[in-house]
Design a protein around this motif. Structure first.
Motif, short mmCIF file in Angstrom:
data_model
loop_
_atom_site.label_atom_id
_atom_site.label_comp_id
_atom_site.label_asym_id
_atom_site.label_seq_id
_atom_site.Cartn_x
_atom_site.Cartn_y
_atom_site.Cartn_z
N MET A 377 2.81 10.72 -7.21
CA MET A 377 3.00 9.69 -6.19
C MET A 377 4.18 10.03 -5.30
O MET A 377 5.28 10.34 -5.78
CB MET A 377 3.20 8.34 -6.87
CG MET A 377 3.22 7.18 -5.90
SD MET A 377 3.26 5.61 -6.81
CE MET A 377 3.38 4.48 -5.43
N ILE A 378 3.95 9.98 -4.00
CA ILE A 378 4.98 10.31 -3.03
C ILE A 378 5.55 9.02 -2.45
O ILE A 378 4.82 8.23 -1.83
CB ILE A 378 4.41 11.19 -1.90
CG1 ILE A 378 3.80 12.47 -2.47
CG2 ILE A 378 5.47 11.52 -0.86
CD1 ILE A 378 2.98 13.26 -1.48
N MET A 379 6.84 8.79 -2.63
CA MET A 379 7.48 7.58 -2.11
C MET A 379 7.87 7.83 -0.65
O MET A 379 8.99 8.24 -0.35
CB MET A 379 8.71 7.23 -2.96
CG MET A 379 8.39 6.99 -4.43
SD MET A 379 7.37 5.52 -4.69
CE MET A 379 8.58 4.24 -4.39
N TYR A 383 2.46 3.11 2.36
CA TYR A 383 1.78 1.85 2.08
C TYR A 383 2.32 0.73 2.97
O TYR A 383 1.57 -0.12 3.47
CB TYR A 383 1.95 1.43 0.61
CG TYR A 383 1.49 2.44 -0.41
CD1 TYR A 383 0.79 3.59 -0.04
CD2 TYR A 383 1.76 2.26 -1.76
CE1 TYR A 383 0.38 4.51 -0.99
CE2 TYR A 383 1.34 3.16 -2.73
CZ TYR A 383 0.66 4.29 -2.33
OH TYR A 383 0.26 5.20 -3.27
N ASP A 384 3.63 0.70 3.14
CA ASP A 384 4.25 -0.40 3.88
C ASP A 384 3.79 -0.47 5.33
O ASP A 384 3.78 -1.55 5.93
CB ASP A 384 5.78 -0.25 3.84
CG ASP A 384 6.35 -0.43 2.44
OD1 ASP A 384 5.67 -1.10 1.63
OD2 ASP A 384 7.44 0.08 2.16
N TYR A 392 6.79 -4.99 -1.86
CA TYR A 392 7.01 -3.55 -1.83
C TYR A 392 5.84 -2.88 -2.55
O TYR A 392 5.83 -2.76 -3.77
CB TYR A 392 8.34 -3.20 -2.52
CG TYR A 392 9.55 -3.73 -1.78
CD1 TYR A 392 9.99 -3.11 -0.61
CD2 TYR A 392 10.26 -4.83 -2.24
CE1 TYR A 392 11.09 -3.58 0.07
CE2 TYR A 392 11.36 -5.33 -1.56
CZ TYR A 392 11.78 -4.69 -0.40
OH TYR A 392 12.87 -5.16 0.28
N GLY A 393 4.86 -2.44 -1.76
CA GLY A 393 3.62 -1.93 -2.31
C GLY A 393 3.79 -0.74 -3.24
O GLY A 393 3.21 -0.70 -4.33
N GLU A 394 4.59 0.23 -2.84
CA GLU A 394 4.75 1.44 -3.65
C GLU A 394 5.40 1.14 -4.99
O GLU A 394 4.99 1.65 -6.03
CB GLU A 394 5.56 2.48 -2.87
CG GLU A 394 4.80 3.04 -1.67
CD GLU A 394 5.65 3.97 -0.84
OE1 GLU A 394 6.90 3.91 -0.97
OE2 GLU A 394 5.09 4.76 -0.06
N SER A 429 -1.37 9.85 0.73
CA SER A 429 -1.39 11.31 0.61
C SER A 429 -1.42 11.77 -0.84
O SER A 429 -1.66 12.94 -1.12
CB SER A 429 -0.17 11.92 1.32
OG SER A 429 1.03 11.36 0.83
N SER A 430 -1.19 10.84 -1.79
CA SER A 430 -1.26 11.19 -3.21
C SER A 430 -2.68 11.07 -3.76
O SER A 430 -2.94 11.44 -4.90
CB SER A 430 -0.33 10.28 -4.02
OG SER A 430 1.00 10.41 -3.60
N LYS A 431 -3.59 10.52 -2.97
CA LYS A 431 -5.02 10.38 -3.34
C LYS A 431 -5.20 9.53 -4.59
O LYS A 431 -6.10 9.79 -5.41
CB LYS A 431 -5.66 11.76 -3.54
CG LYS A 431 -5.45 12.74 -2.40
CD LYS A 431 -6.06 12.24 -1.11
CE LYS A 431 -5.85 13.26 0.01
NZ LYS A 431 -6.39 12.79 1.30
N LEU A 432 -4.37 8.52 -4.78
CA LEU A 432 -4.51 7.64 -5.94
C LEU A 432 -5.56 6.57 -5.66
O LEU A 432 -5.72 6.11 -4.52
CB LEU A 432 -3.17 6.96 -6.26
CG LEU A 432 -2.01 7.87 -6.65
CD1 LEU A 432 -0.75 7.04 -6.86
CD2 LEU A 432 -2.33 8.66 -7.90
N GLU A 433 -6.28 6.15 -6.70
CA GLU A 433 -7.27 5.07 -6.57
C GLU A 433 -6.54 3.74 -6.71
O GLU A 433 -6.56 3.09 -7.75
CB GLU A 433 -8.36 5.23 -7.63
CG GLU A 433 -9.18 6.50 -7.48
CD GLU A 433 -10.31 6.58 -8.49
OE1 GLU A 433 -10.93 5.54 -8.77
OE2 GLU A 433 -10.56 7.67 -9.01
N LEU A 434 -5.91 3.33 -5.62
CA LEU A 434 -5.02 2.17 -5.67
C LEU A 434 -5.76 0.88 -6.00
O LEU A 434 -5.23 0.05 -6.75
CB LEU A 434 -4.29 2.02 -4.33
CG LEU A 434 -3.40 3.19 -3.91
CD1 LEU A 434 -2.69 2.87 -2.61
CD2 LEU A 434 -2.40 3.54 -4.99
#
Length: 450
Positions: A377-379, A383-384, A392-394, A429-434
Motif C-alpha cells: 500500500m502506497i500512502m 484516496y483523499d 482519512y481513507g488510507e 496504484s496499489s491495486k488493492l480490492e478496497l
C-alpha cells in the motif's frame, strides 16, 4: 427547505455506451429468480418448497435473524427450484411465471393518516422492508431499530448509471407516497443533483431536500449522510434506493406488490444502449441487448455499474437493487506494443499519464483489466482526492487490514459502505480490492458488536 452542498473531491469517468432515454419492450419471461445475495447482511431461510404456488407479493424467504423481514416474489407462479451452493447456501429461488399474473391483496392506505409503526408493519407484511438498508455496516435494516434519520439519494452518478429522472416519469405520485411513508418513521432527507430539475424531486413534500453539486461520488448515499448528519457509534440511519421508494408508494396506492423497475442497459459492448422496464428477478438473457452478447468470451456482463456492480454473466438475474446492467470489454485479448511507454490517445488516465487528456472531454471504452498486480500500500493521498468524506481513507483501510477495531471506530468506519471506496479502488496504484476489504471489515465489526 432546500440547501446546496458543494463537493470538490471526486472523479467523473465518462464511459462510452450510456443508455439513450428510450425504452425497449420486454416480453414476460418464463421464469424469474429472487437472489438473496442482493440483500447484503441477511441470512435467508426459504419458506417455500418446489411445486408451491405463490402470488406476486408472497414471501419466498425470510431473514433468519429477523423472520418478520420477508422477501416477496416478483411474480405469481410455481416454485421450480431452490438453488443452493456450498454449505447449502441459498443462491436463488426460481419461480415459473403464470400467464395471467395474480397479486397478493394488501390494503390500500392513506399514508398521510398513518403512524410510523403502521407503515413499518405494512412494509414487513408485503415483503418490502428488506429493501431498506442501514448505516452502520451497510446491510439490510433491523426493524427493531429506531433510526435517527432516513436518507434517499435520487442522484446516480456512477459511470453508466441510469438516470433516475427518466425512471421517475409517470411515477411521480408513487414516489411522493413512498417519501411520505418514510417520513412517518423518521425524519427523511432527499438528496438530488444540481442538474436535476424534475418537480417531483425539487418540490418533494414531507422531506428535506438537499442539492449536491459536485463530481461522482456525490450521489452515494453514504457521502450525503456524512455531510448532513454523520453516524456516530450507537446511532443508526436507514438508506433507501429511490426505486424502492416507488415500490413502497405502489403498495400503499394500489394494495399490490409491483417490483417493476427501469433498468439502464449500457456499456461500450451494447449495440443499442437503452432502458427496459424489468421486474426484479428477470433473467439477463431475456434482455435483447444482453442476449445478443451470448457466447462472446471477451465481454464482461455486470449486474450494476462497472465500479460497484457484480460480474454475473448472461445467466444472472436483475437484482433487488440493480438500476443498470452493463457490458464492457473483458480485455483478455488486448495486446499492446511497448505497454505503458506508448502515448495511448484512447486510454483514460487519472494522473494525465497518457496524451489523451489533450483531446478534451471524450468517451472512453475501458476494459476490465486491472493493469498491474497487487503490491504494498502506497500512502500517497490518492484516496483523499476522490473521497469527499470527512475521514482519512488510507488510514482506515490500513486499520481494517490490521484488524484494529478501536482504530477503525476512531477513523469513521461506522459512516462508510463499500461503494464509497469504489473510486478510490479505481485510482489505487496499489491495486488493492478496497470494496472487498471494507466489506470484510464491516462484517467483522458487526459480528464483534452483536
Amino acid at each position: 427547505m432546500t440547501s446546496v452542498i458543494k463537493l470538490r473531491k471526486g472523479l467523473d469517468i465518462n464511459l462510452k455506451g450510456r443508455a439513450a432515454e428510450q425504452k425497449v419492450r420486454l416480453d414476460q419471461s418464463e421464469e424469474y429468480a429472487l437472489v438473496p445475495a442482493a440483500f447484503v447482511g441477511m441470512t435467508p431461510k426459504v419458506v417455500v418448497r418446489e411445486g408451491d404456488s405463490v402470488k406476486a407479493g408472497d414471501a419466498l424467504f425470510v431473514d433468519k435473524a429477523h423472520p418478520e423481514v420477508k422477501f416477496a416474489s416478483p411474480v405469481s407462479g410455481t416454485v421450480t427450484a431452490v438453488e443452493r451452493g456450498e454449505r447449502r447456501k441459498v443462491l436463488a429461488v426460481r419461480v415459473k411465471a403464470d400467464a395471467q399474473q395474480q397479486y397478493a391483496a394488501f390494503a390500500k392506505r392513506d399514508v398521510a393518516s398513518m403512524k410510523g409503526d403502521e407503515v413499518k408493519q405494512a412494509l414487513l407484511e408485503a415483503g418490502l422492508f428488506g429493501y431498506i438498508n442501514q448505516l452502520p455496516y451497510a446491510v439490510v435494516a433491523n426493524p427493531a431499530d429506531q433510526p435517527k434519520a432516513i436518507f434517499v439519494s435520487a442522484l446516480r452518478d456512477m459511470p453508466l448509471a441510469g438516470n433516475f429522472e427518466f425512471e421517475l416519469k409517470g411515477q411521480e405520485a408513487d414516489f411522493q407516497t413512498g417519501l411520505t411513508a418514510l417520513s412517518k418513521m423518521a425524519k427523511t432527507y432527499l438528496g438530488i443533483g444540481a442538474a436535476q430539475h424534475a418537480q417531483a424531486l425539487t418540490n418533494a413534500r414531507d422531506v428535506e431536500v438537499n442539492v449536491f453539486d459536485g463530481p461522482c461520488p456525490a450521489g452515494n448515499v453514504g457521502v450525503q449522510v456524512n455531510h448532513i448528519d454523520p453516524v456516530n457509534k450507537g446511532e443508526v440511519v436507514w438508506t433507501v434506493d429511490p426505486t424502492a421508494v416507488i415500490f413502497f408508494g405502489r403498495l400503499f396506492n394500489t394494495g399490490c406488490v409491483n417490483l417493476t423497475r427501469t433498468v439502464a442497459v449500457a456499456g461500450s459492448e451494447v449495440a443499442e444502449p437503452a432502458y427496459v422496464d424489468a421486474l426484479v428477478g428477470t433473467p439477463l438473457k431475456a434482455i435483447p441487448q444482453i442476449a445478443a452478447l451470448a457466447g462472446k468470451s471477451d465481454v464482461r456482463i455486470i449486474n450494476g455499474n462497472p465500479l460497484t456492480g457484480i460480474h454475473t454473466g448472461i445467466d444472472g438475474f436483475v437484482g433487488g437493487h440493480t438500476s443498470e446492467v452493463t457490458a464492457i470489454p473483458e480485455g483478455n485479448h488486448a495486446d499492446e506494443m511497448l505497454g505503458w511507454i506508448m502515448p495511448r490517445l484512447k486510454q483514460f488516465s487519472v494522473n494525465r499519464s497518457y496524451f489523451s487528456w489533450l483531446l478534451g472531454k471524450r468517451e472512453y471504452a475501458l476494459d476490465a483489466r486491472v493493469k498491474g498486480g497487487e503490491r504494498h500500500m502506497i500512502m500517497s493521498g490518492e484516496y483523499d482526492k476522490v473521497l469527499p468524506m470527512d475521514i482519512y481513507g488510507e488510514y482506515l483501510i490500513k486499520a481494517i487490514i490490521a484488524g484494529d477495531i478501536d482504530r477503525q471506530e476512531q477513523l469513521g468506519i461506522y459512516e462508510v459502505s463499500p461503494e464509497d471506496f469504489a473510486l478510490a479502488e479505481f485510482v489505487d496504484s496499489s491495486k488493492l480490492e478496497l470494496q472487498k476489504i471494507v466489506r470484510e471489515g464491516l462484517d467483522i465489526l458487526r459480528k464483534e458488536n452483536a
